[in-house]
Design an enzyme around this catalytic site. Structure first.
Site, PDB file in Angstrom:
ATOM      1  N   PRO A  35       0.792  -1.232   0.000  1.00 55.41           N
ATOM      2  CA  PRO A  35       0.000   0.000   0.000  1.00 55.41           C
ATOM      3  C   PRO A  35       0.828   1.287   0.000  1.00 55.41           C
ATOM      4  CG  PRO A  35      -0.125  -1.125   2.114  1.00 55.41           C
ATOM      5  CD  PRO A  35       0.527  -2.071   1.157  1.00 55.41           C
ATOM      6  N   ASN A  36       0.333   2.225  -0.768  1.00 54.05           N
ATOM      7  CA  ASN A  36       0.875   3.591  -0.893  1.00 54.05           C
ATOM      8  C   ASN A  36       2.151   3.677  -1.724  1.00 54.05           C
ATOM      9  OD1 ASN A  36      -1.144   4.972   0.686  1.00 54.05           O
ATOM     10  ND2 ASN A  36      -0.278   3.942   2.461  1.00 54.05           N
ATOM     11  N   TYR A  48      11.640   8.180   0.949  1.00 56.25           N
ATOM     12  CA  TYR A  48      11.476   7.131  -0.068  1.00 56.25           C
ATOM     13  C   TYR A  48      12.104   7.468  -1.419  1.00 56.25           C
ATOM     14  CZ  TYR A  48       8.247   5.459   3.472  1.00 56.25           C
ATOM     15  OH  TYR A  48       7.703   5.028   4.663  1.00 56.25           O
ATOM     16  N   ASN A  99       7.631  -5.940  -1.173  1.00 49.79           N
ATOM     17  CA  ASN A  99       7.691  -4.855  -0.199  1.00 49.79           C
ATOM     18  C   ASN A  99       6.267  -4.725   0.330  1.00 49.79           C
ATOM     19  OD1 ASN A  99       7.734  -2.542   1.315  1.00 49.79           O
ATOM     20  ND2 ASN A  99       8.899  -1.327  -0.178  1.00 49.79           N
ATOM     21  N   GLU A 123      12.085 -10.083   1.195  1.00 47.80           N
ATOM     22  CA  GLU A 123      11.384  -8.880   1.678  1.00 47.80           C
ATOM     23  C   GLU A 123      12.279  -7.669   1.418  1.00 47.80           C
ATOM     24  OE1 GLU A 123      10.725  -9.118   5.899  1.00 47.80           O
ATOM     25  OE2 GLU A 123      10.002  -7.053   6.038  1.00 47.80           O
ATOM     26  N   LEU A 126      12.489   0.143   1.108  1.00 48.97           N
ATOM     27  CA  LEU A 126      13.285   1.269   0.595  1.00 48.97           C
ATOM     28  C   LEU A 126      14.056   1.926   1.736  1.00 48.97           C
ATOM     29  CD1 LEU A 126      10.422   2.605  -1.642  1.00 48.97           C
ATOM     30  CD2 LEU A 126      12.636   1.844  -2.528  1.00 48.97           C
ATOM     31  N   ARG A 132      14.011   3.306  12.200  1.00 44.80           N
ATOM     32  CA  ARG A 132      12.852   4.206  12.209  1.00 44.80           C
ATOM     33  C   ARG A 132      12.027   3.966  13.483  1.00 44.80           C
ATOM     34  NH1 ARG A 132       9.887   4.428   6.580  1.00 44.80           N
ATOM     35  NH2 ARG A 132       9.013   6.270   7.619  1.00 44.80           N
TER      36      ARG A 132
HETATM   37  O1  CA2 Z   1      10.678   1.523   3.504  1.00 40.99           O
HETATM   38  C1  CA2 Z   1       9.791   0.890   2.952  1.00 40.99           C
HETATM   39  O2  CA2 Z   1       9.876   0.435   1.829  1.00 40.99           O
HETATM   40  C2  CA2 Z   1       8.452   0.711   3.675  1.00 40.99           C
HETATM   41  O3  CA2 Z   1       7.985  -0.591   3.385  1.00 40.99           O
HETATM   42  C3  CA2 Z   1       7.521   1.750   3.096  1.00 40.99           C
HETATM   43  C4  CA2 Z   1       6.153   1.797   3.767  1.00 40.99           C
HETATM   44  C5  CA2 Z   1       6.300   1.867   5.285  1.00 40.99           C
HETATM   45  O4  CA2 Z   1       5.021   1.765   5.884  1.00 40.99           O
HETATM   46  C6  CA2 Z   1       7.208   0.790   5.814  1.00 40.99           C
HETATM   47  O5  CA2 Z   1       7.336   0.969   7.208  1.00 40.99           O
HETATM   48  C7  CA2 Z   1       8.566   0.853   5.181  1.00 40.99           C
HETATM   49  C8  CA2 Z   1       5.361   3.010   3.287  1.00 40.99           C
HETATM   50  C9  CA2 Z   1       5.175   3.080   1.823  1.00 40.99           C
HETATM   51  C10 CA2 Z   1       4.532   4.393   1.521  1.00 40.99           C
HETATM   52  O6  CA2 Z   1       5.198   4.939   0.414  1.00 40.99           O
HETATM   53  C11 CA2 Z   1       5.019   6.256   0.156  1.00 40.99           C
HETATM   54  C12 CA2 Z   1       5.750   6.762  -0.861  1.00 40.99           C
HETATM   55  C13 CA2 Z   1       5.641   8.079  -1.187  1.00 40.99           C
HETATM   56  C14 CA2 Z   1       4.775   8.890  -0.503  1.00 40.99           C
HETATM   57  C15 CA2 Z   1       4.031   8.386   0.522  1.00 40.99           C
HETATM   58  C16 CA2 Z   1       4.142   7.047   0.845  1.00 40.99           C
END
Ligand code: CA2
Length: 191
Positions: A35-36, A48, A99, A123, A126, A132
């Protein structure tokens, strides 16, 4: 048409440096973004990065082509859709790169799906989830994955592809060499 040279068992179509023939026994890997991640490059760039999801998928596809690996890339904001795609990968895929985004820290359903299909899974994150917030430091997926890459940005996906490729190639090789030994033992035992 079989493009293998029968004597050398090398593909005559010359796709370096990964000696897996595109036309026979090509490895198939499903890549799932949670998601997202569709928002990549548009917001939270300090965490990110600036690359869009499309650009990330293109980089993965380019490397996969060079490695003669077939990749199927998908993104969903829905936990149930991700679970379905993991389950469906059982037929037609050799491994998974995922991811799970926020579901990393919450989803027993995704963990159970990965465990039940039994496909080697890597797994990827980014950002470095271990430096964190505390809630991001727990992954439900890590315990059923063969490995986790966290904090290397988009490069993490490319490393995951190389790592999973090597893992799958090694287990294929092992299976090939183990099989004749088993049948020899069986044949001996029956005499
Ligand atoms: O670091 C990662 O790849 C995460 O899986 C990214 C997730 C976060 O909840 C994990 O803790 C770590 C969030 C993805 C959201 O991506 C966005 C990208 C751009 C703008 C807003 C959100």
């Amino acid at each position: 048409m079989d493009c293998y040279n029968a004597t050398l068992l090398a593909c005559t179509r010359n796709h370096p440096p990964y000696p897996v023939c595109e036309h026979n026994n090509m490895l198939r890997i499903r890549v799932l973004h949670g998601p997202n991640l569709n928002l990549l490059g548009t917001r939270e760039q300090s965490i990110y990065g600036t690359l869009s999801l499309d650009a990330l998928d293109s980089a993965i596809t380019k490397l996969a082509k060079e490695m003669a690996v077939k990749v199927d890339l998908r993104q969903s904001n829905s936990e149930s859709e991700l679970v379905t795609w993991i389950q469906e990968a059982r037929t037609g895929y050799d491994g998974i790169i995922i991811n799970p985004a926020a579901y990393t820290h919450t989803s027993v359903a995704i963990r159970d799906a990965i465990a039940s299909v039994g496909l080697p899974t890597v797994e990827v994150h980014l950002s470095n989830i271990h430096r964190r917030e505390e809630f991001r430091q727990r992954s439900y997926v890590a315990g059923v994955a063969i490995g986790q890459i966290s904090g290397l940005g988009p490069t993490g996906y490319l490393l995951a592809l190389r790592g999973l490729h090597d893992h799958l190639t090694a287990s294929r090789r092992q299976k090939k060499t183990a099989a004749p030994a088993t049948s020899r033992r069986t044949a001996k035992g029956t005499r």
